[in-house]
Design an enzyme around this catalytic site. Structure first.
Site, PDB file in Angstrom:
ATOM      1  N   SER A  42       0.840  -1.188   0.000  1.00  0.00           N
ATOM      2  CA  SER A  42       0.000   0.000   0.000  1.00  0.00           C
ATOM      3  C   SER A  42       0.883   1.249   0.000  1.00  0.00           C
ATOM      4  CB  SER A  42      -0.935  -0.053   1.210  1.00  0.00           C
ATOM      5  OG  SER A  42      -2.085   0.687   0.945  1.00  0.00           O
ATOM      6  N   HIS A  47      -7.123  -6.094   1.211  1.00  0.00           N
ATOM      7  CA  HIS A  47      -5.960  -5.259   0.936  1.00  0.00           C
ATOM      8  C   HIS A  47      -4.753  -5.722   1.772  1.00  0.00           C
ATOM      9  CE1 HIS A  47      -3.865  -1.691  -0.299  1.00  0.00           C
ATOM     10  NE2 HIS A  47      -3.972  -1.057   0.859  1.00  0.00           N
TER      11      HIS A  47
HETATM   12  C1  MCU Z   1      -2.451   2.292  -1.457  1.00  0.00           C
HETATM   13  O1  MCU Z   1      -1.983   3.214  -0.528  1.00  0.00           O
HETATM   14  C2  MCU Z   1      -2.816   4.050   0.226  1.00  0.00           C
HETATM   15  C3  MCU Z   1      -3.724   4.897  -0.630  1.00  0.00           C
HETATM   16  O2  MCU Z   1      -2.939   5.660  -1.531  1.00  0.00           O
HETATM   17  C4  MCU Z   1      -4.512   5.832   0.259  1.00  0.00           C
HETATM   18  O3  MCU Z   1      -5.444   6.611  -0.472  1.00  0.00           O
HETATM   19  C5  MCU Z   1      -5.258   5.101   1.333  1.00  0.00           C
HETATM   20  O4  MCU Z   1      -5.721   6.047   2.231  1.00  0.00           O
HETATM   21  O5  MCU Z   1      -4.369   4.263   2.043  1.00  0.00           O
HETATM   22  C6  MCU Z   1      -3.665   3.311   1.285  1.00  0.00           C
HETATM   23  C7  MCU Z   1      -2.845   2.594   2.313  1.00  0.00           C
HETATM   24  O6  MCU Z   1      -1.703   2.912   2.548  1.00  0.00           O
HETATM   25  O7  MCU Z   1      -3.493   1.680   3.041  1.00  0.00           O
HETATM   26  C8  MCU Z   1      -2.806   1.031   4.082  1.00  0.00           C
END
Ligand code: MCU
Length: 417
Positions: free
Chosen positions: A231, A365
């Protein structure tokens, strides 16, 4: 982050000034040069100002140099890559300080390492925990997790790969838009430094590698390193791998927008009515990029590069992009499109199977699905452990879309000589 007796028995301590070189012997596995930045002496043209940037609707040509000429040889990639790196840092990421600006000392053992960095009269230190593998012989290859690795870490360790946790949020905070300039990186380089959090993390990963190079008591082989993260930390893993050529294998997991997604394609997904994270949104959410990147909020088409080329910075080293089809927000179509277009760079270099993309849905996720384990094993075996036999020809998505090359690619892939 914490680990037991890092300064206990069996630990070693040493100090030296890092000089950009790292170790000089070549890697046994991937295309790593033993050198953080082989393009440091390339002559990079001055960057145009924002208002001079032309509009480019498709994904920009990775093979056209800033002076308008097309590269023709494999060796030309070193300096073309340096241009893309400079563009990405100048317009999007902020500058990653050169290794010469820091002096590193370290102490550690097989459960962790303490990294001390001084620069310009200031100093910081951070700890990275180490989990050694359950099989194999030291010194062991290792996977550095940005924050942590969200792969199956037991499977990695049972395969002979150590897992190291890099405390990225300590180096540069990422709570929200108010985190800018906070963290140990900014204690050293000043809170107004241009580096967004990802450039700061990439710098921290490089200093961790300096520390591993001087601390054999960790039992880690600094010539066989991978980096991963999921992420937001997957975005960081991509940038860390992009900006340090001592990393043999880069595995961003569900990095989405700002990682494996291309800004232009994510905008197109949004224009088609999907709920996708775009450039204009992401700059308001957090401090992963330099502050001035927000000038591109509604003009991603003015960027002289896109993330197919940011992924291409890893070439000729190995990259495995892991994505999740279910994540519309992360730009599922965008990450697959940008990855497939990025793979043209490895094609041009004659090594398409050094870059893979695998996109599988049906899981939450950052839960690594077992169906992706075989291809991960193949990349790890070939590029990290160093057995050449594995099949790393991986391009797959279970998504309901195909790559629109006509729309996104209006250049040819050369066969570099
Ligand atoms: C995928 O990474 C992020 C994403 O860019 C954000 O919009 C969201 O808030 O959080 C994702 C993340 O890091 O989840 C753990």
């Amino acid at each position: 982050i914490g680990f037991g007796s890092v300064s206990g028995g069996g630990s070693s301590s040493s100090s030296s000034s890092s000089s950009g070189g790292g170790s000089s012997s070549s890697s046994s596995s991937g295309g790593s040069s033993g050198d953080e930045n082989s393009g440091r002496d390339c002559a990079i043209p001055a960057m145009p100002s924002y208002s001079q940037l032309p509009d480019i609707a498709g994904l920009p040509d990775p093979f056209r140099s800033m002076d308008g000429t097309d590269i023709a040889a494999r060796d030309d990639w070193t300096c073309r890559r340096a241009e893309i790196s400079a563009q990405a840092q100048h317009f999007e990421l902020g500058e990653k300080p050169a290794p010469e600006t820091a002096s590193v000392s370290a102490s550690g053992n097989g459960s962790g390492i303490t990294v001390n960095v001084s620069s310009g009269g200031g100093s910081i230190s951070f700890n990275a925990s180490i989990s050694l593998p359950t099989t194999g012989q030291p010194p062991y290859p290792a996977m550095i997790g940005v924050g942590e690795s969200n792969l199956d870490n037991d499977a990695l360790r049972n395969r002979g790969v150590a897992v190291i946790d890099f405390p990225n949020s300590e180096i540069a905070e990422q709570v929200d838009g108010g985190s800018r300039g906070q963290g140990k990186f900014y204690q050293l380089y000043g809170s107004n430094h241009s580096a967004g959090a990802m450039s700061a993390w990439a710098w921290g990963v490089s200093r961790l590698i300096d520390a591993l190079e001087q601390t054999p008591a960790t039992e880690i082989d600094p010539e066989r390193l991978g980096v991963t993260g999921c992420s937001r930390n997957g975005k960081g893993a991509l940038i860390a791998g992009a900006l340090d050529e001592r990393i043999d294998l880069t595995i961003p997991q569900e990095s989405g927008s700002g990682g494996a997604a291309a800004w232009r394609v994510s905008d197109a997904q949004q224009d088609a009515g999907q709920n996708v994270q775009t450039l204009s949104q992401i700059v308001t959410e957090n401090v992963w990029f330099r502050d001035s990147f927000s000038q591109f909020s509604n003009t991603a088409t003015r960027l002289p590069f896109d993330h197919h080329e940011v992924m291409g910075l890893v070439a000729p080293r190995a990259l495995l992009v892991i994505e999740n089809t279910d994540m519309e927000w992360l730009g599922n179509e965008s990450t697959y499109t940008a990855s497939m277009v990025a793979r043209e760079i490895w094609h041009a270099l004659g090594i398409p199977d050094h870059m893979g993309v695998s996109q599988v849905g049906g899981h939450s996720h950052c839960q690594f699905p077992s169906s992706q384990q075989p291809e991960l094993n193949d990349f790890v075996d070939r590029f990290l452990i160093g057995n050449g036999a594995a099949n790393t020809n991986v391009t797959r998505t279970d998504g309901n879309f195909s790559v629109d090359y006509d729309r996104w690619v209006n250049w040819d892939t050369p066969a570099l000589q």
